[in-house]
Design an enzyme around this catalytic site. Structure first.
Site, PDB file in Angstrom:
ATOM      1  N   ASP A 216       0.697  -1.319  -0.073  1.00  0.00           N
ATOM      2  CA  ASP A 216      -0.035   0.016  -0.013  1.00  0.00           C
ATOM      3  C   ASP A 216       0.825   1.257   0.021  1.00  0.00           C
ATOM      4  O   ASP A 216       2.005   1.009   0.330  1.00  0.00           O
ATOM      5  CB  ASP A 216      -0.904   0.013   1.281  1.00  0.00           C
ATOM      6  CG  ASP A 216      -2.260  -0.840   1.065  1.00  0.00           C
ATOM      7  OD1 ASP A 216      -2.684  -1.052  -0.006  1.00  0.00           O
ATOM      8  OD2 ASP A 216      -2.496  -1.274   2.072  1.00  0.00           O
TER       9      ASP A 216
ATOM     10  N   TYR B 135       7.182  -9.986   6.817  1.00  0.00           N
ATOM     11  CA  TYR B 135       7.126  -8.480   7.067  1.00  0.00           C
ATOM     12  C   TYR B 135       7.554  -8.001   8.611  1.00  0.00           C
ATOM     13  O   TYR B 135       7.533  -8.967   9.520  1.00  0.00           O
ATOM     14  CB  TYR B 135       5.541  -8.099   6.993  1.00  0.00           C
ATOM     15  CG  TYR B 135       4.757  -8.010   5.573  1.00  0.00           C
ATOM     16  CD1 TYR B 135       4.857  -7.056   4.779  1.00  0.00           C
ATOM     17  CD2 TYR B 135       4.470  -9.395   5.100  1.00  0.00           C
ATOM     18  CE1 TYR B 135       4.442  -6.926   3.631  1.00  0.00           C
ATOM     19  CE2 TYR B 135       3.903  -9.183   3.869  1.00  0.00           C
ATOM     20  CZ  TYR B 135       3.737  -8.193   3.146  1.00  0.00           C
ATOM     21  OH  TYR B 135       3.205  -8.169   1.875  1.00  0.00           O
TER      22      TYR B 135
END
Lengths: 263, 263
Positions: free
Chosen positions: B52, B111
């Site tokens: 994003d 992540y």
């Protein structure tokens, strides 16, 4: 009343600390924020270190002398942070004695210089380190540190054209760490000449590249010749970590102002 | 010929990975750089993860299929980095088999979510972490991790409105470190739903604030109800660290693509 503020900033988008007429500086933005919080009351503002454009700080110390203070001293960080941009923050505020001077009374300053030493640049560190793509011999750089420690005339490590009374400074400690390609040079001393940390870092880089022999460093220092020392490293690798004060002579013992560790 | 690029970027100034008509995206800028280097030759480009706006990457994997390649594969990072902006870098390039698919063949992704947990914001981390000013109980957060590990229906941790075949995912590992106020949440799993890492991080933050009891996490997962889980943390704390491939069935063993450690 004198107040000492501890200030952190990302220097990327500023033309350095020192207030300037036509450029946005950290001093200028902080000045405007204080003006807003003090509601028109007059004040003076003086920083301990005039960091250059692109240089960062986690522990810049700033002396604020307000005519009147309409909020408690300990609320100043909250109040100022609410009006400051995200890349500047006030981390602490303390009352200091009336004769306190942020430059004269500093007994030492600590800087970190960061180098990203991999073949390709690191986009997450591009504003916070210098990139050296050739492999550096960090052990050789570490062995060189001892030559800088002590009281020396550092004229060879001062940008030409700067005027100071004396170019003698004392380095208390110089250390280098290396963690997966991120090389960090920590230096603590009683004061630094203009560009001195960046020229020491550049000289250590030349050592790491095999271009300067560590044993020649004492001679480079003794030469007082700027041309003998290494390159001036770029500003974005430099961060002012801490300014330490201790003023026992006026009966008032300032606690050492320690910045948080930066990872 | 198929080529796998490992790409790092600072997502601050991009409208995310995915190419868009009216916004500057990482995919778009990388596309233009490849076009320039390939000198007009046609190509396709597909990323392993659609990060994003504001999300960073140190190990995004990108599949490049050029009609013709006029330079050696191993020179691609040098060539591309010379035309890419400083906040994007190509770190590696490898030839992959013709039937390689960057999304289908990924066996895991890692992540990190970063939280700055001090009273005042850290200007040097303002684009790279979320700031939580209230003290978090990190031990309680760490104790909660075990509940997420394993194969679960993570519908409660998926942004509403996203359409996927199944909301079942497997988390292989979830760990939290804390170093002087910088809390880092490491998560490795076979795939992640839209906003899943940011909602897991938000749920762990609620645990750290004492608002969610760790023992209720299995029930939150079982509920499949987005409203039961914690807040969606902001994008700038998230970094895609690594995408791992291993495809023994076609006789070709991709070495695990490991990103460098980020400090």
């Amino acid at each position: 009343m004198g107040i000492l503020l501890k200030v952190a900033y990302d220097g990327t988008n500023y033309a350095g600390w020192q207030i300037q007429k036509n450029d946005i500086t950290v001093h200028g933005v902080l000045h405007d924020a204080i003006k807003q919080i003090l509601n028109g009351s007059d004040f003076s503002l003086l920083g301990a270190s005039r960091t250059d454009a692109g240089v960062h700080a986690l522990g810049q110390c700033v002396h604020l002398m307000p005519e009147n203070l309409n909020i408690p001293v300990e609320r100043l960080p909250y109040a100022l942070n609410s009006v400051l941009p995200k890349d500047i923050a006030v981390l602490d505020s303390k009352i200091v004695s009336d004769d306190f001077h942020p430059i004269r009374d500093a007994i030492s300053k600590t800087y970190i210089y960061k180098i990203w030493n991999k073949a390709y640049r690191n986009p997450l560190l591009h504003n916070y380190s210098a990139h050296i793509s050739k492999g550096l011999d960090v052990e050789l750089m570490q062995e060189s540190c001892i030559h800088f420690v002590g009281k020396h005339d550092f004229a060879a490590f001062c940008a030409t054209g700067s005027s100071v009374k004396t170019t003698v400074r004392e380095i208390f400690s110089l250390k280098i760490s290396n963690s997966n390609g991120l090389i960090e040079i920590f230096v603590n001393g009683n004061g630094f000449l203009y560009n001195m940390v960046r020229i020491i870092a550049g000289t250590l880089v030349e050592v790491g590249l095999g271009k300067i022999n560590p044993n020649t460093i004492p001679a480079i220092i003794a030469s007082c010749d700027r041309n003998k020392a290494g390159r001036t490293m770029p500003p974005q690798g430099l961060t002012l970590i801490e300014v330490e004060y201790n003023k026992p002579e006026n009966g008032r013992q300032m606690p050492p102002i320690r910045s948080f560790d930066f990872l």
